[in-house]
Enzyme design. Structure first.
Site, PDB file in Angstrom:
ATOM      1  N   HIS B 255       0.969  -1.010  -0.016  1.00 20.73           N
ATOM      2  CA  HIS B 255       0.199  -0.164  -0.063  1.00 20.73           C
ATOM      3  C   HIS B 255       0.897   1.207   0.089  1.00 20.73           C
ATOM      4  CE1 HIS B 255      -3.023   2.897   1.049  1.00 20.73           C
ATOM      5  NE2 HIS B 255      -3.902   2.033   0.910  1.00 20.73           N
ATOM      6  N   ARG B 275      -6.480  10.478  -0.603  1.00 27.93           N
ATOM      7  CA  ARG B 275      -6.076  11.170  -1.938  1.00 27.93           C
ATOM      8  C   ARG B 275      -7.395  11.130  -2.644  1.00 27.93           C
ATOM      9  NH1 ARG B 275      -2.890   6.679  -3.460  1.00 27.93           N
ATOM     10  NH2 ARG B 275      -3.325   5.756  -1.446  1.00 27.93           N
TER      11      ARG B 275
END
Lengths: 261, 637, 253
Positions: B255, B275
């Site tokens: 990740h 994000r």
């Protein structure tokens, strides 16, 4: 887990720790401070009930308002009325103080505070309480705490009367310090009343679908914001009502006297 | 010592999303079901999932449908996915999410009262059903409460809440047991499972013809990981030892955004929603470096200027998305490259900044648990300063090779679902596809197990000699006074992190294999001080076998695959190869775990109606010229 | 950056045990759970502690640190002074299995006693329509990570073992509130809350709210509203009369 059923009774025991608490902070401060403040308030209230200098035009001491008997000065009577007539000659506070007192006594914040500070049940979180048994509010007498909402209705009336007193003072003596003390007190008292958990429930808390009652939901959001400050409002309004009451009495007794008193 | 024995129709190992969904299905089909889990009920790693569950419900953008979701999934997995799984997943995910709602889940809502869906990396439309940033918790709690609801029903009907579904919490399975009798074919069939109670160390044996593995991943073989201690590859190892195969083990998702500071929380996840909701990645020079890392295959899908990327957050129809939302493997590699080039943050990450992008109140509303996590764990206020983030070992795409429709592994009676199974996500998993994967294939594995039990002519029985062997194996570390298992574990983690990490090459992986071989020797001699009652040293000693086995598979497969694709990057073979796309690496082991082998296998070609969902121009980037010729012929028809 | 800290950790099996002293290294940025793990790795390999995610999301590492219920993973060492002795004990309200690990089966048993979510029979999956404002209250309660520290700290059972059978604890009274406020739940939960699950025992001293690592306002948003709903049902003649007159059969408006 349950199915691992321990064989020996020892396996079912809590950790045997003798200390009532292992807290290292000053956990006793909250109950102690609560005890001192509430006791002081009770002492003052008891004195105030029997003190007869509760009115000096245009100020009406909050602990004695409304006055409902002919024994009070005519100006002090609510809307000039005296429903209790002339047979009632005791201090006016005795007639009505039960209502705000009941409101505060059954208030969810005060309950927390005095259960901790007076009854030590518990004195603080994770501190053992001294009582052998406990049934809380599940049975008489504490089950009576559930009448809180009726005191709330009464408290609304009392709050409005204090606001009315403040308006009267404003009309008659706009520049008086007492006027502004009464106004501040009336605002705080009413905010405290409106921030009540029962009020929050009645406005919309009892509903399942807020979206079907947009106005009540809006009211609920406002009350919820106030409710988050219920403890603060309870304490501040307690000091303000005590301060306002004392101030009026001091003026009435002539102890405080200056042009803008 | 007495071994506690239980008889069930289906034993589900693991109580995360997939395990619970499988168990619910098996019970709903009338099977007596046991759920065995290493932790307390409701604590499984699924609670860590933040973003949401991808399901093409089309609530936010009505253009979304299963075909778009299927395409996104295949694209994300670089076309290595088991396409049948990707198809089933895309088709069934909406029903599985709606089912949760009928069991009491409360997802965030759209204005018209439907389940709200959010954007996520690699998904063309807003697709993730979510609850703030704690979707995994909502899911696990809903499934947990569904199990309780079924138990309440059983209590009403049978007077015993645990008559048909029972949770064995804090119980670890160490061996699957098989019946090799003549009725069950040459390879034998699953007959039960053997393990121990963590609480008091007593041994337990399940007699059961069907076992569903739902044990999650392998992250604890790495130093920097978002995974909890349970992720020791138990299911992977149990399947291998029982004779099943693992596929795609070289593909591990790092990740891109794990916490890097403080050290004690290193690896803990920072959700991709940061994000998705406007957070941007910057290096120490303040540059939004992701614009420099848009790969060729994605060039036309992502914004090339900051202005366009920023416009996308408010107007997604007319702008391309910012490259911060590239698939995870791309972002992880980019961050890795920035840090290596000396443009990282002081603690070895890059900056993820949302504080300059959204008002503080909005950040707290949209990302409550991130705000909370940084405040409490790192003393960082994300509304006022950027976070420092870096890649962390997050998810293994590889796992037990299963039949897409039933979750059945090669061994009769063995099923797998969720992270422990392989194929669905190809070489790289899209965020949000995991939670829906758990539900879709959890249900299918539960149903598959139930159907298998129904078909069974004779119930397999557990041979006593295999029980004795399992018992000896489980108790061995307690009887030795060898090396501290924590030391072997730490060395394994360092080895895997440094030598079989995000970027790999032949020399390092070879070195890792040698190291793992030596660690296997050392693991045979580790000892656990103390007794059997809740003894973590003993537990770790037993888990080591699984971690080592799985690590060996990962390293062997990583060495063989001479290309870079998704969660497998070789700096000695940086390109993606169309030849390799059709080849799966299949890992097997001998019953004692000593001989681990990896073989190639051809991935079956995509069904006609599925491959024609793609544009030729896109397929060109992935498939061989022969495959492309077949495609052209198909389209012409 | 690093220093030696003094720890006192309760160790024992079953109820029997004592506080053991340790001196252990502490580095910058660490939490109490890190220190417990360091003890395991260096001094006491069989020291039992329950933990999973180490990020405050699973609610496994509930313990009492200097007498206060806390999650070990969310208690930063920087909140203590370097010369302070840090005492770590298991949760007091539940039986001890070993060291810091307690038997929390009480909670699972209580969970099973609360009737599950019950939607109307005629709503099919996919047909649910709920407004965000209608789900928000229950969503707050669903943030619960089941660390059981609220049930641990609640004096009703912490100080009175005998109340356990009749009291579900804040966690599960909150669960009742969650379901009672759920837009699609049709079960009337008010009488049961009071009569079977012991809502009346709660004297709203708010310790559950104080210890909640998810900062759920358990008392203000779940327990008190639930008490008020019970008052509607059981103690308010006006509401009772109103319901009679207007025949509002269900409790749900």
């Amino acid at each position: 887990m349950t199915q691992t059923a321990a064989d020996s009774p020892a396996r079912r025991q809590r950790a045997q720790i003798k200390e009532r608490t292992l807290r290292t902070d000053q956990w006793w401060r909250y109950p102690l401070v609560t005890f001192i403040i509430f006791t002081a308030f009770l002492v003052y209230a008891t004195w105030a009930i029997f003190d007869m200098d509760y009115f000096v035009s245009p100020y009406h001491a909050p602990f004695a308002s409304p006055c409902l008997a002919t024994s009070c000065p005519e100006e002090a009577r609510l809307f000039g009325l005296a429903p209790f007539g002339d047979w009632y000659t005791w201090p006016p506070g005795i007639l009505i103080l039960g209502l705000p007192a009941g409101f505060r006594f059954t208030c969810y914040y005060y309950r927390k505070a005095y259960y901790r500070g007076f009854w030590l049940s518990p004195p603080a979180c994770a501190v053992g309480e001294p009582h052998r048994t406990y049934t809380g509010e599940s049975r008489f007498p504490l089950i009576l705490q559930n009448v809180h909402r009726y005191f709330f209705y009464a408290a609304i009336v009392i709050g409005l009367i204090l606001a009315y007193d403040a308006v009267l003072a404003l009309v008659h003596k706009p520049a008086g310090l007492g006027t502004w003390i009464l106004i501040a007190n009336a605002i705080l008292i009413n905010l405290y009343t409106l921030s009540c958990h029962s009020c929050r429930h009645i406005t919309a808390g009892r509903l399942t679908h807020f979206s079907r009652h947009p106005v009540r939901y809006k009211a609920w959001t406002v009350v919820s914001k106030l409710n988050a400050k219920h403890q603060e409002l309870a304490l501040v309004s307690m000091f303000s009502v005590m301060g306002a009451d004392l101030y009026v009495r001091l003026v009435a007794k002539g102890i405080v006297s200056f042009p803008f008193a | 010592m007495e071994i506690e024995r239980h008889e069930y129709d289906v034993v589900v190992i693991g109580a995360g999303g997939a395990g619970l969904r499988a168990a619910i299905e098996a019970r709903q089909q009338g099977k007596r079901t046991a759920i065995v889990c290493k932790s307390l009920f409701g604590k499984a790693h699924t609670v860590m999932a933040e973003g949401g569950a991808a399901a093409a419900m089309g609530n936010v953008n009505s253009d979304d449908n299963w075909m778009v979701h299927f395409r996104d999934t295949m694209r994300g997995g670089k076309f290595l996915n088991n396409w049948r799984m990707a198809e089933l997943h895309a088709k069934e995910a909406p029903d599985r999410v709606w089912e949760l709602e009928a069991w009491g889940a409360l997802f965030d809502r759209t204005k018209d009262g439907k389940i709200s869906q959010r954007n996520f990396g690699g998904h063309e439309y807003p697709r993730l059903a979510h609850v703030g940033d704690r979707t995994g918790l909502e899911m696990i709690r809903t499934l947990q409460q569904r199990v309780v609801a079924l138990q309440q029903e059983d209590e009403r009907l049978h007077g015993d809440a645990e008559a048909y579904i029972k949770v064995f919490a804090e119980c670890t399975i160490t061996r699957l047991l098989k019946d090799h009798g003549p009725a069950h074919g040459p390879g034998g069939a699953i007959a039960g499972a053997f393990g121990y109670w963590r609480e008091h160390g007593r041994l337990i044996l399940f007699d059961a013809p069907a076992v569903v593995l739902a044990t999650g991943g392998i992250g604890k073989s790495y130093v920097v990981t978002s995974n909890s201690w349970e992720y020791t590859g138990d299911g992977h190892a149990l399947a291998l030892l029982a004779g099943a195969k693992l596929i795609n083990m070289e593909f591990i998702q790092f990740h891109p955004t794990g916490m890097v500071w403080p050290p004690s929380v290193r690896g803990i996840l920072v959700t991709e929603s940061v994000r998705g909701d406007g957070g941007v990645l910057r290096n120490s020079e303040g540059r939004r470096f992701m614009f420099d890392y848009i790969p060729e295959v994605f060039k036309d899908k992502y914004a090339t200027t900051e202005e366009e990327g920023d416009r996308w957050y408010t107007d997604q129809a007319n702008n391309r998305r910012p490259p911060e939302l590239l698939p995870r493997d791309e972002v992880a590699r980019a961050i890795n490259a920035e840090v290596k080039a000396g443009r990282g943050s002081p603690q070895g990450g890059v900056y993820l900044d949302v504080s300059t992008r959204l008002p503080a109140a909005e950040i707290v509303r949209r990302l409550p648990s991130m705000h909370h996590q940084f405040k409490e764990l790192a003393d960082v206020d994300i509304t006022a300063e950027p976070m420092q983030v870096g890649p962390t070992c997050h998810y293994i795409m590889g796992g037990v090779e299963v039949d897409a429709d039933t979750g059945a592994a090669a061994v009769p009676g063995l099923f797998a679902a969720g992270e422990v199974s392989g194929g669905m996500h190809g070489s790289n998993r899209l965020g949000g596809n995991s939670l829906s994967d758990l539900l879709v294939f959890g249900r299918r594995a539960g149903a598959g197990a139930a159907a298998y039990v129904d078909r069974l002519a004779a119930r397999p029985s557990v041979p006593e000699e295999s029980v004795a062997a399992a018992r000896t194996e489980a108790l061995a570390p307690l009887e030795r006074s060898g090396e501290n298992p924590y030391e072997v574990h730490q060395e394994l983690q360092r080895t895997m992190n440094e030598l079989v990490g995000i970027i790999r090459n032949a020399d390092e992986v070879t070195e890792a294999l040698e190291a793992v071989g030596k660690l296997k020797e050392r693991a045979r001699n580790v000892g656990a001080a103390g007794g059997r009652i809740y003894n973590p040293g003993w537990h770790l000693a037993l888990d080591l076998r699984n971690m080592l086995l799985v690590s060996e598979c990962v390293a062997r497969a990583a060495l063989l695959r001479e290309e870079s694709r998704g969660g497998h990057t070789r700096d000695d073979f940086p390109g993606m190869s169309a030849e390799w796309r059709r080849r799966l690496l299949v890992c097997g082991a001998s019953p004692d775990g000593s001989a681990v082998t990896v073989e190639e296998k051809v991935q079956p070609a995509m069904r006609d109606d599925l491959i024609t969902l793609f544009d030729r121009a896109e397929l060109e980037k992935y498939i061989t010229s022969e495959e492309l010729a077949d495609f052209d012929a198909l389209v012409k028809e | 950056m690093s220093y030696k800290a003094k720890f006192r950790v309760w160790r024992g099996e079953g109820g029997e045990g004592r506080l053991e002293d340790f001196t252990v290294e502490v580095n910058e940025g660490e939490v109490v759970l890190d220190i417990i793990h360091r003890l395991q790795a260096t001094q006491a390999p069989d020291l039992a502690v329950r933990w999973n995610c180490k990020a405050g999301k699973c609610g496994s590492c509930s313990m009492e640190i200097n007498g206060k219920p806390r999650l070990g993973c969310m208690t930063r060492m920087s909140t203590f002074t370097e010369d302070e002795t840090i005492t770590v004990t298991p949760m007091r309200t539940f039986p001890v299995i070993k060291d810091l690990v307690t038997d929390v089966s009480f909670n699972y048993q209580k969970a099973r006693e609360i009737p599950s979510f019950t939607p109307p029979a005629d709503v099919k999956p996919g047909e649910y329509r709920m407004q965000q404002i209608d789900v928000e209250r229950s969503q707050e309660f669903r943030k619960c990570i089941e660390c059981f520290m609220c049930n641990n700290v609640c004096h009703v059972i912490r100080d009175h073992e005998e109340n356990k059978p009749g009291f579900a604890g804040p966690r599960f009274l909150m669960r009742i509130a969650e379901l009672d406020m759920h837009p699609y739940d049709v079960v009337d939960r008010k009488d049961a809350a009071q009569e079977e699950h012991g809502l009346g025992y709660c004297n709203i001293t708010k310790c559950c709210t104080e210890v909640c690592p998810e900062h759920i306002k358990i008392t203000d948003n779940a327990l008190i509203p639930m008490k008020e709903r019970v008052v509607d049902r059981k103690y308010d003649p006006l509401v009772w009369l109103g319901n009679k007159i207007f025949k509002r059969s269900g409790s749900k408006s």
